[in-house]
Motif scaffolding. Structure first.
Motif, short mmCIF file in Angstrom:
data_model
loop_
_atom_site.label_atom_id
_atom_site.label_comp_id
_atom_site.label_asym_id
_atom_site.label_seq_id
_atom_site.Cartn_x
_atom_site.Cartn_y
_atom_site.Cartn_z
N ASP A 252 -3.23 34.26 -6.94
CA ASP A 252 -2.69 35.54 -6.50
C ASP A 252 -3.71 36.35 -5.70
O ASP A 252 -3.36 37.15 -4.85
N ALA A 253 -4.96 36.13 -6.02
CA ALA A 253 -6.00 36.89 -5.31
C ALA A 253 -6.26 36.35 -3.90
O ALA A 253 -6.91 36.98 -3.09
N LEU A 254 -5.75 35.16 -3.65
CA LEU A 254 -5.98 34.53 -2.34
C LEU A 254 -5.03 35.09 -1.30
O LEU A 254 -3.83 35.16 -1.54
N ASP A 255 -5.55 35.43 -0.14
CA ASP A 255 -4.68 35.88 0.95
C ASP A 255 -4.71 34.82 2.05
O ASP A 255 -5.46 34.92 3.02
N LEU A 256 -3.88 33.79 1.87
CA LEU A 256 -3.91 32.68 2.83
C LEU A 256 -3.32 33.08 4.18
O LEU A 256 -3.51 32.39 5.17
N ASN A 257 -2.61 34.19 4.20
CA ASN A 257 -2.03 34.63 5.47
C ASN A 257 -2.95 35.55 6.26
O ASN A 257 -2.57 36.05 7.31
N ALA A 258 -4.14 35.78 5.75
CA ALA A 258 -5.05 36.71 6.43
C ALA A 258 -5.20 36.30 7.89
O ALA A 258 -5.43 35.13 8.20
N ASP A 259 -5.08 37.26 8.78
CA ASP A 259 -5.16 36.98 10.21
C ASP A 259 -6.55 37.34 10.73
O ASP A 259 -6.91 38.52 10.75
N PRO A 260 -7.32 36.33 11.12
CA PRO A 260 -8.69 36.61 11.55
C PRO A 260 -8.75 37.48 12.80
O PRO A 260 -9.78 38.05 13.13
N ARG A 261 -7.64 37.55 13.52
CA ARG A 261 -7.63 38.35 14.74
C ARG A 261 -7.56 39.83 14.43
O ARG A 261 -7.99 40.65 15.23
N GLU A 262 -6.97 40.14 13.31
CA GLU A 262 -6.76 41.56 13.05
C GLU A 262 -7.32 42.05 11.74
O GLU A 262 -7.52 43.25 11.56
N ALA A 263 -7.53 41.13 10.82
CA ALA A 263 -8.08 41.55 9.54
C ALA A 263 -9.28 40.66 9.20
O ALA A 263 -9.21 39.83 8.31
N PRO A 264 -10.37 40.83 9.95
CA PRO A 264 -11.53 39.95 9.78
C PRO A 264 -12.01 39.89 8.33
O PRO A 264 -12.32 38.82 7.82
N GLU A 265 -12.06 41.05 7.71
CA GLU A 265 -12.61 41.12 6.36
C GLU A 265 -11.80 40.24 5.41
O GLU A 265 -12.35 39.44 4.66
N SER A 266 -10.47 40.39 5.45
CA SER A 266 -9.61 39.59 4.57
C SER A 266 -9.79 38.10 4.86
O SER A 266 -9.86 37.28 3.96
N PHE A 267 -9.87 37.78 6.15
CA PHE A 267 -9.96 36.37 6.50
C PHE A 267 -11.26 35.76 6.00
O PHE A 267 -11.28 34.71 5.38
N VAL A 268 -12.37 36.45 6.28
CA VAL A 268 -13.67 35.92 5.88
C VAL A 268 -13.71 35.75 4.36
O VAL A 268 -14.20 34.75 3.84
N ARG A 269 -13.17 36.72 3.65
CA ARG A 269 -13.17 36.63 2.19
C ARG A 269 -12.29 35.47 1.71
O ARG A 269 -12.63 34.79 0.73
N THR A 270 -11.19 35.25 2.41
CA THR A 270 -10.35 34.10 2.05
C THR A 270 -11.12 32.79 2.21
O THR A 270 -11.06 31.91 1.36
N MET A 271 -11.87 32.70 3.32
CA MET A 271 -12.64 31.48 3.53
C MET A 271 -13.71 31.32 2.45
O MET A 271 -13.97 30.21 1.97
N PHE A 272 -14.32 32.42 2.06
CA PHE A 272 -15.30 32.36 0.97
C PHE A 272 -14.61 32.00 -0.35
O PHE A 272 -15.15 31.24 -1.15
N ASP A 273 -13.41 32.54 -0.56
CA ASP A 273 -12.65 32.19 -1.76
C ASP A 273 -12.41 30.68 -1.82
O ASP A 273 -12.57 30.05 -2.87
N LEU A 274 -12.03 30.13 -0.68
CA LEU A 274 -11.73 28.70 -0.64
C LEU A 274 -12.98 27.87 -0.87
O LEU A 274 -12.96 26.86 -1.57
N ALA A 275 -14.09 28.32 -0.27
CA ALA A 275 -15.36 27.62 -0.48
C ALA A 275 -15.71 27.65 -1.96
O ALA A 275 -16.11 26.63 -2.55
N HIS A 276 -15.54 28.81 -2.56
CA HIS A 276 -15.83 28.97 -3.98
C HIS A 276 -14.96 28.05 -4.82
O HIS A 276 -15.44 27.34 -5.71
N LEU A 277 -13.65 28.03 -4.52
CA LEU A 277 -12.73 27.20 -5.30
C LEU A 277 -13.05 25.71 -5.13
O LEU A 277 -12.98 24.94 -6.09
N ALA A 278 -13.40 25.33 -3.91
CA ALA A 278 -13.71 23.92 -3.65
C ALA A 278 -14.92 23.48 -4.46
O ALA A 278 -14.95 22.39 -5.04
N LEU A 279 -15.92 24.37 -4.52
CA LEU A 279 -17.14 24.04 -5.27
C LEU A 279 -16.87 24.09 -6.77
O LEU A 279 -17.30 23.22 -7.53
#
Lengths: 432, 834
Positions: A252-279
């Motif tokens: 639920d905390a993941l925002d997979l729809n984050a748009d890097p064009r308009e919401a950089p912060e959400s997008f970058v955090r999503t990518m970090f979330d995914l990196a964290h989950l993968a590890l």
């Protein structure tokens, strides 16, 4: 939010896969069953166009003070080292700064006209520690692919110095890591296998017709086919092993729809979330994220403008336009990294945290000078259980290659190499 | 079968040399050279010092089997050029002694050449380059699609070519790309199901506006934006030109995601000026413009004119990025006064909003998806019409063999067809007919027989002629960068391609063909290393008015010059100096050249008889930009470019441990270029090479980084204080604050320079004269070598020298006419044999 087909609760999963080999994974369970100690992991985060001068701490040693742009890292000060002064001496040609994502992890003399690269440190590490997990490595970027030489969208290069594409779509990455395996995946895998078998036969017939020199060259193709066949085999094996399930709160905390064009912060955090989950789920042990490539015309250039720090784009911002707000923007970027570190420390693993078992190198191959190719701003975080020592600011002279740090990290992982790229030794100050 | 006598004669002749001249000079090689080397060379190239990474005491004297043949050839070149031993050497041998040694070495190498001709110099097996793959897939499948999206760029060889088999790499990621792209492409090319009955969408709008935005229909896939209606009327800016904007409300247009949307726009101008009409898809908002330009056209005249644009709906932004915070996905149709705007990639599309409007868009018509015929041509290329189409088994065989024959560029053996049919049969058990065929074809397109330009039977001890279809393939990839067409294949089928009488005609026809544009583009760009412009970021502080489209215009100028030299069969000396060029309005303005007032649209041939500073590639902005760092000219890079690209004598790469001049040092910035270079040459490690390189670069100094002419160059003075007065609070930028003026100073340009051989030249006119008089032969031979390397797809070796010499001699006789050289190369032994 509607329930996605692959988002099934644990009960369903248990019922549906009663005969499957593994139970769905809960936090940190993946490695715990078959290993005494948590696995060692490696992560690289790249930021483009350098930082402002205000980023660099003045004092060195234990008593250094975090500068304003680094303030968000205060909670992690004892778990990280600020490292300045290192660089890639072989890549100091004049276009080297904006063309240096390519060599951040390789240290190669990447020069026109040929732009030849060499193996990146993450790939070398993946050779040794990538075999035990579903994926040998996970390469991500805000805009994916390989880019072009000097404007790379990836930090990862093969043994032959060829770029390996990065992934940029959070949905795809999530699907790869945690998505349900369905009949289509199996069919696709079967089709791929069939094509590869067929093509391998063609390749073998062709080999017979070739002279010796050509045979050596053609061997690359054949070995690519065979590697892919092994990959497919590995994927097929893993197909029968249940993917880890992401807990509801995490999902639920993941925002997979984050748009890097308009919401950089959400997008970058999503990518970090995914990196964290993968590890965390031990889906892979080598992760990298290119926050932005330095390609002309890409949308990431607009981030500082979208976020209201400047009227200019990131590149011009780096060139000294709106100097007074540049450190604020650096701080914004640091905040995102701090978010990642926070997630890594909040995951308990064995006696410590996930961060303790993961070495993270964060930084840029640009400095505080426009097109500067020395004095990389770097932060080495985590890896306590791998024997890293933290809490200080270390400053090095221009002649010390970044490869020394790469080598040190390889050594901590237990990769049996004596040198890497243009390394001249180790960075012993970060080792306990 | 094989009728051309020339190649055989050449081989026979060399073989005769080898047998008739037993190792005479070779016998004396060690006894003469060893003492010479010991006396004159080892001090710098021996166990203690290895200047230029050259060590001579450990070289093998066995030239026939030894591994050091190339090293000895370097020794010969250095002695020949008089570079070695250096002037300042203490006991430099007398000229006479040198002559004897050089002559002996030349004889030795002639003998070695003859002995090695039969084994060396094979064309290395190579795969398709990225652009060849794109062209071939396009021709094969007949669809307009980017087949290389995500495929890494090909490596360049040391001589600058991307089609060199030895430098090409293959990785698993690449192989995966080929496989997935094949599946993807075939899925697009092959249709299933019924013909779409009618156009889904068709609308006409009358407007008399300058800017129209069309929104797609709102479907479930496209999240509905909040408050679009109010936004649409409030976010428009208030310049007079933009007040005439019309937004067509959503729900009306193109509710389809794939296929082609055809846009017809009727426009007219209100005055005589040139107008620009552009169509783009993408989104615009308060903060974000991300528009993909579909096409732009220039027009003029008060008469109403119609332009048609085809928009691939696949280019439309994906739903996941659809609508957020006021940015709206749409199709944008807009016109401007072409002189008032410039292109700026970063912030969307065009910058410089016109202040007046002198044009109207009269009407706009969109329709789609466009179906030209059913089933489309791409489908019937695979599923060929056949009397047997009802008999699945027979038809499958026909379809697969037909496709394999085209994809593999040669007749297919029974065994190969049987294997593919077996794969098809295995697949057919689980799959429908069409998917089973498709999967088989995926294998065909992932096979090395498709991806590689394979030439069989390479183990033969002597070179043998290429098979007919191998020759067709070599020709086709040389001159068209794509697969042979039906005509060429037919010539190969009938054995006529080998007919030396017909071959010249075939080459001429191929050069006239439109596909020869591929040769122009790929050879010219690689020969002149113009792809480097892509990695230069023009610095906006130095060039605030630079329009990014000029980069493409300059590239186009060079290609059009090349094309004229090729198609009109002119002398290649026109590359050094030509009295014409090709310009469009934008580039003419950039160069400061008056543009013919009556032909303002697109590129036109412009006579340079009365124009200063332009003519030949040395004056092309593309070359200047490639030889710059985006801020200023880069004299060293430009100088090295002359040596490497024009004279085919690349300077050695600098040793890794030599530090670069620190370009950020402010003191350095205030020195004139020559003063900077003088510093360079003071450093002995640099001087050895740079005294040869740098003077060439100085000659270009009147051209700035973007190729514009200048009398003085601008230096920005940095006023930065390190990190002082930084607020610790995050503060947002205040809009519209006054910006501090950038500080400039200027340094006069001086383009006179003394070349390494002592010649003093002044700027590019001097360099042109120098190249055309003193270096003409080197330029010409260099061009022959480079074109031959490109034609063969490999670097040239020692053994190729007789062919290069023969081709060069013929080229001199032919007056350096480009097409003649191409023909000579095609009939040469190296091209005809494997």
């Amino acid at each position: 939010m509607a329930k996605k087909s692959w988002h099934i609760d644990r009960r369903t999963m248990l019922r549906g896969t009663a005969t499957a080999m593994a139970l769905p994974l809960l936090e940190g369970m993946s490695w715990a069953k078959d290993a005494a100690a948590p696995p060692k992991r490696l992560c690289y985060v790249y930021i483009p166009w350098g930082v402002s001068s205000a980023w660099y701490p003045t004092a060195t040693g234990k008593d250094y003070e975090l500068t304003m742009p680094l303030e968000p890292l205060a909670p992690f000060k004892s778990q990280m080292s600020v490292i300045t002064g290192l660089s890639n001496p072989k890549c100091r040609n004049l276009q080297g700064a904006h063309g240096s994502v390519d060599t951040f992890l390789t240290g190669a003399a990447h020069k026109p006209p040929e732009y030849r690269n060499t193996i990146s440190v993450d790939q070398l590490a993946a050779k040794y520690i990538g075999g035990a997990t579903r994926y040998s490595y996970l390469l991500t970027a805000t805009n994916g692919g390989v880019g072009s030489p000097t404007r790379s969208a990836t930090m990862a290069y093969t043994e032959k110095g060829r770029p390996i594409p990065t992934l940029a779509d959070p949905h795809k990455i999530f699907d790869m890591l945690f998505g349900k395996v369905d009949e289509k995946d199996r069919q696709r895998m079967t089709a791929t296998k069939s094509v590869l078998d067929d093509v391998r036969e063609d390749a073998k017939s062709m080999m017979r017709l070739l002279g010796k020199h050509d045979r050596d060259k053609f061997d690359e193709y054949l070995s690519s086919v065979e590697t892919l066949q092994k990959d497919v085999q590995r994927s097929q094996d893993w197909l029968n092993r249940v993917k880890p399930v992401v807990l509801k709160e995490a999902y639920d905390a993941l925002d997979l729809n984050a748009d890097p064009r308009e919401a950089p912060e959400s997008f970058v955090r999503t990518m970090f979330d995914l990196a964290h989950l993968a590890l965390q789920t031990d889906s892979t042990r080598v992760v990298s994220y290119v926050l932005a490539s330095m390609q002309e015309g890409n949308f990431m250039r607009l981030w500082p403008k979208i976020l209201g720090y400047t009227d200019h784009d990131w590149h011009r911002f780096n060139h000294g336009n709106d100097k007074e707000t540049r450190p604020d923007y650096d701080k914004f970027i640091t905040e995102q990294f701090a978010y990642f570190l926070n997630r890594m420390t909040q995951t308990r693993e064995g006696e410590g945290t996930l961060l303790d078992n993961t070495m993270i190198l964060y930084g840029s191959s640009n400095s505080d000078k426009p097109h500067g190719t020395t004095n990389f701003p770097l932060i080495l975080a985590g890896g306590k259980n791998l024997g890293l020592a933290h809490g200080s600011h270390h400053r090095y002279t221009d002649d010390i290659p970044l490869s020394n740090l790469h080598l040190t990290m390889l050594e901590r992982l237990g990769v049996p190499v004596e040198s890497f790229s243009d390394s001249t030794g180790m960075i012993s100050e970060v080792v306990a | 079968m094989y009728k051309s006598v020339l190649p055989f004669a050449a081989v026979a002749c060399l073989a005769a040399v080898a047998t008739a001249a037993p190792v005479r000079s070779l016998d004396r090689f060690e006894s003469v050279i060893k003492p010479f080397v010991q006396q004159h060379c080892l001090q710098c190239h021996g166990p203690e010092k290895q200047e230029g990474q050259m060590r001579l005491d450990s070289l093998s004297y066995d030239l026939l089997k030894g591994a050091n043949r190339e090293n000895w050839h370097e020794v010969l070149s250095a002695l020949q050029k008089g570079d070695m031993p250096p002037e300042e050497a203490k006991n430099r041998p007398a000229e006479k002694e040198l002559d004897v040694v050089v002559e002996l070495l030349q004889d030795v190498f002639n003998e070695v050449l003859a002995a090695t001709e039969s084994t060396g110099g094979r064309v290395v097996l190579r795969r398709l380059t990225k652009y060849e793959y794109q062209n071939t897939m396009t021709d094969l499948l007949g669809i307009d699609y980017d087949f290389t999206n995500g495929l890494p760029a090909d490596e360049k060889s040391r001589d600058g070519f991307r089609n060199n088999g030895s430098t090409m790499e293959m990785t698993t990621a690449q192989l995966l790309h080929y496989m997935e792209t094949a599946r993807d492409g075939l899925q697009r090319a092959i249709v299933t199901g019924e013909e779409p009955r009618e156009m889904v969408s068709k609308s006409i709008v009358s407007s008399n506006k300058t800017r129209l935005k069309l929104y797609p229909v709102t479907t479930n896939a496209l999240p509905k934006p909040k408050g679009r209606k109010s936004k649409a009327t409030t976010t428009e800016t208030t310049t007079s030109a933009q007040r005439n904007t019309t937004d067509i409300q959503p729900g009306e247009f193109f509710p389809f995601r794939e296929g082609v949307l055809r846009v017809r726009v009727k426009v007219r101008a209100l005055n005589d000026k040139v107008q620009l009409l552009a169509v783009a898809t993408g989104k615009e908002g308060d903060k974000v413009n991300e528009l993909k330009l579909i096409d732009e056209v220039e027009f003029r005249g008060k008469e109403s004119q119609e332009f048609v644009f085809d928009v691939q709906m696949a280019d439309y932004p994906k739903p996941v990025y659809a609508v957020h915070k006021g940015a709206k996905v749409h199709l944008l149709v807009q016109a401007w006064d072409a002189n008032q705007i410039r292109f700026e990639q970063t912030f969307g599309m065009y910058k410089g909003i016109p202040t007046s409007r002198n044009f109207v868009i009269e009407s706009l018509e969109v329709e789609g998806p466009i179906v030209e015929q059913w089933p489309p041509n791409s489908h019937t290329r695979v599923f060929i019409p056949s009397a047997n189409s009802a008999n699945e088994e027979v038809y499958a065989r026909e379809v697969i063999s037909h496709f394999m024959r085209r994809a593999w560029r040669r007749p297919i053996t029974k065994g190969e067809l049987a294997e593919s049919l077996a794969q098809y049969q295995a697949g057919r058990d689980d799959l429908e007919f069409v998917p089973a065929i498709r999967e088989t074809l995926v294998s065909v397109l992932t096979s090395p027989n498709f991806l590689f330009l394979a030439e069989s039977a390479r183990d033969a001890k002597t070179k043998v002629p290429l098979a007919d279809h191998e020759l067709a393939t070599r020709l086709s990839y040389f001159l068209w960068s794509t697969m042979p067409d039906e005509n060429l294949s037919r010539l190969a089928d009938s054995g006529q391609l080998r007919d030396s009488k017909l071959l010249g005609g075939t080459v001429t026809t191929m050069i006239k063909d439109d596909r020869a544009k591929n040769f122009v583009e790929h050879f010219a760009l690689q020969w002149l290393s113009l792809d480097l412009v892509e990695s230069v970021a023009v610095h906006p502080e130095y060039y605030p008015d630079y329009d990014l489209r000029i980069t493409q215009d300059m590239r186009q100028e060079t290609l059009l010059l090349f094309e004229e030299i090729l198609k009109k069969n002119l002398s290649i000396l026109n590359f050094i100096d030509a009295d014409f060029t090709y310009l469009n309005r934008r580039l003419a303005k950039h160069y400061g050249i008056p543009f013919p007032p009556n032909e303002e649209l697109g590129f036109v041939r412009v006579s340079l008889r009365d124009v200063q500073h332009r003519g030949g590639v040395l004056t092309h902005g593309s070359v200047h930009l490639a030889g710059s760092n985006g801020e200023d000219s880069h004299a060293i890079r430009r100088g090295a470019w002359v040596l490497d690209r024009l004279l085919a004598s690349p300077p050695p790469t600098p040793p890794a441990d030599v530090p670069q001049l620190d370009s950020s040092n402010p003191e350095l910035a205030n020195l004139s270029l020559k003063q900077q270079l003088a510093l360079h040459v003071k450093n002995e490690a640099c001087a050895r090479c740079h005294k040869k390189i740098d003077p060439f670069g100085v000659a270009f100094e009147h051209y700035d980084a973007t190729g514009a002419w200048r009398g003085a160059k601008i230096v920005l003075v940095s006023t930065e204080k390190n990190g002082a007065n930084v607020s610790s609070n995050r503060k947002k930028l205040k809009k519209n604050k006054p910006k501090p003026p950038a500080k400039h100073s200027t340094v006069p340009v001086d383009a006179t320079t003394q070349l390494h051989d002592g010649t003093v030249i002044d700027g590019i006119p001097g360099l042109k004269t120098y190249l055309l008089t003193k270096k003409k032969d080197q330029f010409v031979e260099g061009f022959v070598r480079r074109l031959l390397a490109y034609a063969l797809g490999r670097s040239l070796e020692l053994g190729d020298r007789p062919t290069v010499e023969r081709l060069t001699a013929q080229f001199h006789k032919d007056g350096y006419k480009l097409s003649n050289l191409i023909e000579s190369i095609v009939v040469s032994d190296l091209f005809q044999n494997k």
